[in-house]
Scaffold this motif. Structure first.
Motif, mmCIF file in Angstrom:
data_model
loop_
_atom_site.group_PDB
_atom_site.id
_atom_site.type_symbol
_atom_site.label_atom_id
_atom_site.label_comp_id
_atom_site.label_asym_id
_atom_site.label_seq_id
_atom_site.Cartn_x
_atom_site.Cartn_y
_atom_site.Cartn_z
ATOM 1 N N THR A 1 4.160 -37.151 20.443
ATOM 2 C CA THR A 1 3.954 -36.538 19.148
ATOM 3 C C THR A 1 3.903 -34.949 19.307
ATOM 4 O OG1 THR A 1 1.502 -36.564 19.608
ATOM 5 C CG2 THR A 1 2.532 -38.254 18.663
ATOM 6 N N HIS A 2 3.465 -34.397 20.308
ATOM 7 C CA HIS A 2 3.394 -32.943 20.402
ATOM 8 C C HIS A 2 4.553 -32.180 20.312
ATOM 9 C CE1 HIS A 2 1.569 -29.064 21.467
ATOM 10 N NE2 HIS A 2 2.460 -28.963 22.250
ATOM 11 N N PHE A 3 4.778 -31.278 19.478
ATOM 12 C CA PHE A 3 5.926 -30.247 18.896
ATOM 13 C C PHE A 3 5.494 -28.942 19.573
ATOM 14 C CE2 PHE A 3 8.140 -26.668 17.075
ATOM 15 C CZ PHE A 3 9.350 -27.374 16.693
ATOM 16 N N ASP A 4 6.359 -28.532 20.577
ATOM 17 C CA ASP A 4 6.362 -27.159 21.126
ATOM 18 C C ASP A 4 7.727 -26.250 21.402
ATOM 19 O OD1 ASP A 4 4.678 -24.895 22.214
ATOM 20 O OD2 ASP A 4 3.518 -26.596 23.128
ATOM 21 N N GLN A 5 7.738 -25.078 21.486
ATOM 22 C CA GLN A 5 8.859 -24.505 21.701
ATOM 23 C C GLN A 5 8.748 -23.212 22.763
ATOM 24 O OE1 GLN A 5 8.994 -22.342 17.258
ATOM 25 N NE2 GLN A 5 10.710 -21.690 18.561
ATOM 26 N N ASP B 1 19.212 1.997 44.720
ATOM 27 C CA ASP B 1 18.803 1.471 43.248
ATOM 28 C C ASP B 1 17.413 0.728 43.869
ATOM 29 O OD1 ASP B 1 21.345 2.173 42.692
ATOM 30 O OD2 ASP B 1 22.103 0.014 42.673
ATOM 31 N N TYR B 2 16.704 0.450 42.647
ATOM 32 C CA TYR B 2 15.383 -0.011 42.414
ATOM 33 C C TYR B 2 15.194 -0.554 41.206
ATOM 34 C CZ TYR B 2 10.393 -1.238 42.249
ATOM 35 O OH TYR B 2 9.158 -1.693 42.288
ATOM 36 N N LEU B 3 14.740 -1.865 41.324
ATOM 37 C CA LEU B 3 14.711 -2.671 40.102
ATOM 38 C C LEU B 3 13.206 -3.506 40.020
ATOM 39 C CD1 LEU B 3 15.781 -4.466 37.444
ATOM 40 C CD2 LEU B 3 16.652 -6.006 39.295
ATOM 41 N N GLU B 4 12.586 -3.601 39.099
ATOM 42 C CA GLU B 4 11.360 -4.492 39.016
ATOM 43 C C GLU B 4 11.580 -5.059 37.629
ATOM 44 O OE1 GLU B 4 6.501 -3.659 38.409
ATOM 45 O OE2 GLU B 4 7.847 -2.599 40.205
ATOM 46 N N ASP B 5 11.379 -6.519 37.804
ATOM 47 C CA ASP B 5 11.384 -7.436 36.733
ATOM 48 C C ASP B 5 10.305 -8.435 36.919
ATOM 49 O OD1 ASP B 5 12.368 -9.598 34.878
ATOM 50 O OD2 ASP B 5 14.371 -9.547 35.707
ATOM 51 N N GLU B 6 9.857 -8.302 35.409
ATOM 52 C CA GLU B 6 8.626 -9.162 35.120
ATOM 53 C C GLU B 6 9.108 -10.107 34.072
ATOM 54 O OE1 GLU B 6 4.785 -7.313 34.542
ATOM 55 O OE2 GLU B 6 5.193 -5.656 35.744
ATOM 56 N N THR B 7 8.753 -11.493 34.543
ATOM 57 C CA THR B 7 9.378 -12.552 33.532
ATOM 58 C C THR B 7 8.350 -13.460 33.384
ATOM 59 O OG1 THR B 7 11.668 -11.864 33.986
ATOM 60 C CG2 THR B 7 11.192 -14.305 33.313
ATOM 61 N N ALA B 8 8.304 -14.274 32.519
ATOM 62 C CA ALA B 8 7.555 -15.368 31.943
ATOM 63 C C ALA B 8 8.185 -16.348 31.032
ATOM 64 C CB ALA B 8 5.918 -15.071 31.426
ATOM 65 N N GLN B 9 8.050 -17.485 30.934
ATOM 66 C CA GLN B 9 8.424 -18.331 29.832
ATOM 67 C C GLN B 9 7.195 -19.284 29.248
ATOM 68 O OE1 GLN B 9 11.391 -21.221 30.649
ATOM 69 N NE2 GLN B 9 12.033 -21.232 28.481
ATOM 70 N N ALA B 10 6.965 -18.786 28.152
ATOM 71 C CA ALA B 10 5.527 -19.460 27.350
ATOM 72 C C ALA B 10 5.974 -20.345 26.508
ATOM 73 C CB ALA B 10 4.641 -18.359 26.843
ATOM 74 N N LEU B 11 5.027 -21.252 26.298
ATOM 75 C CA LEU B 11 5.278 -22.479 25.029
ATOM 76 C C LEU B 11 4.508 -21.890 23.984
ATOM 77 C CD1 LEU B 11 5.069 -25.735 27.110
ATOM 78 C CD2 LEU B 11 6.949 -24.279 26.357
ATOM 79 N N ILE B 12 4.985 -21.781 22.791
ATOM 80 C CA ILE B 12 4.335 -21.066 21.806
ATOM 81 C C ILE B 12 3.218 -21.589 21.180
ATOM 82 C CG2 ILE B 12 4.719 -19.944 19.296
ATOM 83 C CD1 ILE B 12 7.604 -19.447 20.264
ATOM 84 N N PHE B 13 3.335 -22.935 20.814
ATOM 85 C CA PHE B 13 2.070 -23.597 20.205
ATOM 86 C C PHE B 13 0.847 -23.956 20.966
ATOM 87 C CE2 PHE B 13 5.751 -23.864 17.409
ATOM 88 C CZ PHE B 13 5.401 -23.610 16.219
#
Length: 725
Positions: A355-359, A390-402
């Motif tokens: 039943t749980h909706f998320d995105q 070259d230098y690269l820094e990447d901060e990433t996350a994937q969250a569930l909004i609801f």
């Protein structure tokens, strides 16, 4: 099995259909300049933004390199649905476009291309949402540089090649120049909900040592219709460009303290959001019924790309005896995906299962610095040296909004890469090149808890974080032989470096007592590229032939589950192919061009050291042939006709059994441009001129879901007016 008979029939049909074409009637900002100022400006611009990190011409580079000029970009804007359509139209080795916001399943030579804007990487390697094709509007792109094949010249991610969008620069005449564009698009039956429109305004000027250029674009897109006049299915989850709107704001400010130096600031803000007026209705593969769309809205927030890119560049033509360039960049990349009650989102501690909706929402923040120093003809020798870091820094996350949960925990990636390249002009007709790049990368992942939906018993699994690191030395070497002015031969070996989709790996953990540092699947992807090619060019005739082989002992292949959520398989992969292209100019105003790509991809399904199964349509593009005819007679009218033929294919596993089928198709586009006035031009483009009804390559062979069984767009008309004042 690929049908040679069908290929010949389709080739004959397309050749027979060619009748008219277009060329140079696209208005653009520009002006007359002195040869000296033009040369100096060109060199300064090249050292600031170059996909090859050197000022050497494409004839002296031991890779296949293509430059797409602004004129061709404007033509494709009128005939293409989106930027990835343009790339697919122009590059036969690029997968057929899905005609969606997502680029999942689109590859370049069967690998991931590294997309750049003025040298800034658009990809998000830690959690690849396949949205990097939509970060800028093409109205502000002046040229596209394409370097084929795996290489590390720009660092992380170019396992298939480099595609660098170079943004507009102002004229150096000192005159205030302005350009405006209005456009209207519709299907051929002019359904009210299919119509779309766009407006663009550009202004630029050079004042003394300062110059600027700025642009604003808005585009509203309607629903797409297929060749049977049925609405094309909306991709509610991965995102769609149908029924969407786009804003793009661009500005570039330059200052030249003296004739040898330039400082340049560029800012581009891009937003594409679905308007959420339609929902998809599943098709039926067994009956050949495509997915369609009906009026409605989906729960949650609409799918969206929101991207801001900022660069600060400095170039010096005479710094410590050489040419120096530096770049600092920052990019904020946010992408919303459509939601659902997917199994992976379920957690009985939140709501009853089912039943749980998320995105989800991907967020990636990249900061980078690049330094390059070029010494040409060191001590008056035929040797040139390019060094940099070259230098690269990447901060990433994937969250569930609801629910506020992290699907992918916050992950930080740091990458430092010093490099050196030597170019040796052995004689006037032999050039050799070689170099090395040392990649030092570290991944930091804090302790986290994976989603309960990863397990059938819905237990949340704690995962111990860690900081795995990788050191790789990547080499390249090659040579170019030019026995005469017309003929050029080259050979090259190069290595590319990339990360697997770390986020997919981290979010899929379902085993207790797992430690990030023990993940073998987090090992980097090293791709070896071997290539040989030749070009023969005269005033009226040009032909290029290239053969390549791309191998990876520990490659990446995406495999979908029942919900369409992909996991990562690490297996040996090998892709090889032929590319043939040519252009013949019959007269000063009639020319015919062609491009052919024949690709074959295999992977090792049983880990026995031998590739035995076909890579799927989500990994490797179709064999294909592109044709175009340009007619640019004296006067106010010019014409273009272009066609794209995708050949049949059957994909087979190690036992020889068919795993997927692709039924090829041919589409034809036409364009006519009318220079109404020196400052005004009208153009009419008709894509899919013969209203071919077809299922896209990815829909047929790249997945098995009924909700992604999409037809391609039918006959579509685009009218555009361009004004200069």
């Amino acid at each position: 099995m690929k049908s040679l008979v069908k290929r010949r029939q389709l080739c004959a049909a397309v050749l027979f259909s060619l009748a008219i074409g277009t060329g140079n009637a696209v208005a653009q900002l520009g002006g007359d300049e002195s040869a000296e100022a033009e040369e100096r400006a060109g060199v300064l611009e090249e050292i600031l933004v170059s996909a090859t990190r050197t000022a050497r011409t494409d004839k002296a580079i031991s890779n296949k390199v293509t430059f797409v000029e602004s004129e061709e970009i404007r033509i494709q804007q009128t005939l293409s649905l989106n930027p990835t359509d343009m790339l697919s139209n122009l590059l036969p080795s690029y997968s057929p476009s899905r005609q969606k916001l997502t680029g999942l399943g689109e590859a370049f030579r069967g690998r991931s291309p590294l997309l750049l804007i003025d040298g800034v990487p658009q990809s998000n390697p830690l959690r690849d949402g396949s949205r990097d094709g939509f970060t800028i509007d093409l109205a502000v792109v002046e040229e596209v540089e394409i370097v084929y094949g795996a290489n590390a010249i720009q660092g992380l991610g170019a396992t298939g090649g480099i595609i660098n969008y170079k943004t507009l620069s102002p004229s150096r005449t000192g005159e205030l120049e302005q350009r405006a564009e209005l456009g209207f698009t519709s299907d051929d039956d002019f359904h009210s909900n299919s119509s779309g429109w766009r407006a663009n305004y550009i202004i630029g000027q050079r004042v003394g040592r300062w110059d600027f250029i700025a642009s604003a674009t808005y585009e509203d897109r309607g629903l797409f219709y297929d060749g049977d006049d049925e609405p094309v299915g909306i991709d509610e989850t991965q995102g769609d460009i149908a029924d969407s709107e786009t804003w793009n704001f661009f500005a570039k400010l330059g200052f030249e303290p003296d004739e040898n130096q330039r400082i340049q600031l560029m800012v581009n803000s891009f937003n594409l959001q679905m308007q959420d007026n339609y929902v998809s209705v599943d098709g039926d593969r067994s009956q050949g019924i495509p997915t369609t769309s009906i009026k409605g809205s989906t729960p949650g927030e609409p799918a969206e790309n929101d991207v801001t890119t900022i660069t600060l560049n400095y170039g010096h033509l005479d710094f410590l005896g050489g040419r120096f360039s530096a770049q600092v960049y920052r990019q904020d990349f946010s992408s919303n995906f459509g939601g659902g009650t997917f199994g992976i989102f379920q957690d009985p501690l939140i709501a009853p299962v089912g039943t749980h909706f998320d995105q989800s929402q991907n967020n990636s923040e990249k900061t980078g610095v690049r330094f390059t120093q070029v010494y040409n003809q060191v001590f008056d020798s035929p040797l040139s040296v390019i060094v940099g870091v070259d230098y690269l820094e990447d901060e990433t996350a994937q969250a569930l909004i609801f629910s506020g949960r992290d699907w992918v925990p916050e992950t930080r990636f740091k990458n430092t890469a010093p490099f050196a390249q030597l170019d040796w002009d052995v004689t006037e007709w032999i050039q050799l090149t070689g170099g090395a790049r040392f990649e030092s990368a570290k991944l930091d992942v804090a302790d986290y808890e994976s989603l309960a939906g990863n397990r059938s018993d819905f237990q949340r699994v704690p995962v111990q974080g860690g900081s795995p690191d990788f050191d790789e030395t990547l080499i390249n070497f090659g040579g170019v032989v030019r026995p005469n002015e017309a003929l050029s031969l080259y050979g090259t070996y190069s290595e590319g470096f990339s990360m697997p989709d770390v986020g997919r790996v981290l979010r899929g953990v379902n085993t207790f007592d797992t430690q990030v540092e023990s993940f073998l699947d987090l090992a980097p992807l090293i791709t070896d590229n071997l290539e040989f090619g030749a070009e023969y060019a005269t005033d009226r005739f040009n032909v290029q032939v290239a053969w390549f082989e791309s191998t990876s002992d520990f490659g990446v292949r995406l495999v979908p589950d029942a919900d369409g959520v992909f996991t990562v398989n690490r297996e040996e992969t090998r892709i090889d192919g032929w590319e043939i292209s040519g252009k013949f100019r019959f007269t000063d105003w009639v020319s015919l061009g062609a491009g052919i790509a024949l690709l074959d991809g295999r992977f090792d399904s049983d880990d026995d050291g031998s590739v035995d199964s076909d890579l799927g349509a989500q990994d490797v593009g179709s064999d294909r042939m592109n044709l175009f005819l340009d007619i640019t007679p004296p006067g106010n009218f010019s014409y273009r006709l272009q066609s794209f033929t995708y050949f049949d294919n059957t994909f087979r596993n190690a036992a020889g059994a068919a795993t997927a089928e692709f039924d090829g198709y041919t589409t034809v586009d036409a364009l006519v441009a009318w220079a109404v006035h020196p400052t005004t031009q009208l153009s009419l483009g008709i894509s899919n001129l013969f209203d071919e009804q077809y299922l896209t390559y990815y829909s047929q062979a790249g997945n098995t879901r009924n909700d992604r069984y999409n037809a391609g767009r039918g006959r579509t008309l685009t009218l555009r007016a361009n004004f200069r004042f």
